[in-house]
Design a protein around this motif. Structure first.
Motif, PDB file in Angstrom:
ATOM      1  N   ALA A   2      -8.819 -38.122   5.623  1.00  0.00           N
ATOM      2  CA  ALA A   2      -7.809 -39.131   5.950  1.00  0.00           C
ATOM      3  C   ALA A   2      -6.432 -38.484   6.102  1.00  0.00           C
ATOM      4  O   ALA A   2      -5.628 -38.906   6.937  1.00  0.00           O
ATOM      5  N   ALA A   3      -6.171 -37.430   5.324  1.00  0.00           N
ATOM      6  CA  ALA A   3      -4.875 -36.750   5.420  1.00  0.00           C
ATOM      7  C   ALA A   3      -4.697 -36.128   6.797  1.00  0.00           C
ATOM      8  O   ALA A   3      -3.589 -36.136   7.349  1.00  0.00           O
ATOM      9  N   VAL A   4      -5.763 -35.614   7.382  1.00  0.00           N
ATOM     10  CA  VAL A   4      -5.683 -35.012   8.709  1.00  0.00           C
ATOM     11  C   VAL A   4      -5.379 -36.082   9.756  1.00  0.00           C
ATOM     12  O   VAL A   4      -4.575 -35.858  10.673  1.00  0.00           O
ATOM     13  N   VAL A   5      -5.983 -37.254   9.612  1.00  0.00           N
ATOM     14  CA  VAL A   5      -5.721 -38.346  10.542  1.00  0.00           C
ATOM     15  C   VAL A   5      -4.264 -38.769  10.446  1.00  0.00           C
ATOM     16  O   VAL A   5      -3.593 -38.976  11.474  1.00  0.00           O
ATOM     17  N   TRP A   6      -3.734 -38.908   9.231  1.00  0.00           N
ATOM     18  CA  TRP A   6      -2.316 -39.265   9.056  1.00  0.00           C
ATOM     19  C   TRP A   6      -1.409 -38.173   9.618  1.00  0.00           C
ATOM     20  O   TRP A   6      -0.373 -38.469  10.219  1.00  0.00           O
ATOM     21  N   LEU A   7      -1.791 -36.927   9.427  1.00  0.00           N
ATOM     22  CA  LEU A   7      -0.997 -35.809   9.943  1.00  0.00           C
ATOM     23  C   LEU A   7      -0.944 -35.837  11.468  1.00  0.00           C
ATOM     24  O   LEU A   7       0.129 -35.708  12.065  1.00  0.00           O
TER      25      LEU A   7
END
Length: 143
Positions: A2-7
């Motif tokens: 999920a952090a990669v998607v937000w990034l």
């Protein structure tokens, strides 16, 4: 994950800001990047990520964006009327001396005096307006 998607969302929103210039997408992009950081550090759920994104967005929209719009949103003032005449060239019509003289400036005749009182300019000379003092153009021939 999920952090990669937000990034990715944060980077894309910040890049899309270049097309709008309204600082809206930049604030959303910064909030997405902040959410990516929180999500990566704490491995939070999607609901918590959405709350973090909403809180950061609200802070940026209510606190940072108005300040940035005041600082960068107003264009520099465009000189108008008499203020726009400074720096323009003028043609001497009558000898410009310490207490008399006329120049043609922007299609109009103006009374003029030299910037240095000990100078005088002959008719036909091109001079530059240094400032407007009342209804008199203060002129200088230049170097």
């Amino acid at each position: 994950m999920a952090a990669v998607v937000w990034l990715v969302a944060g980077v894309l929103l910040a890049a899309a800001e270049m097309l709008t210039g309204d600082l809206t997408l930049l604030m959303l992009g910064a909030a997405a990047l902040g959410t990516a950081g929180v999500s990566a550090a704490a491995d939070t759920s999607l609901v918590v990520d959405a709350i973090v994104f909403g809180v950061i967005s609200a802070i940026l929209f209510l606190g940072v964006r108005p300040m940035l719009r005041r600082r960068f949103g107003t264009p520099p003032p465009v000189p108008t009327n008499v203020d726009a005449l400074t720096g323009k060239s003028a043609l001497v019509l009558e000898e410009v001396a310490a207490h008399s003289g006329r120049v043609k400036l922007g299609g109009e005749e103006w009374t003029a005096r030299p910037m240095n009182a000990d100078e005088s300019y002959e008719p036909g000379t091109t001079v530059y307006v240094m400032k407007i003092d009342g209804a008199t153009a203060v002129v200088w021939k230049g170097p």
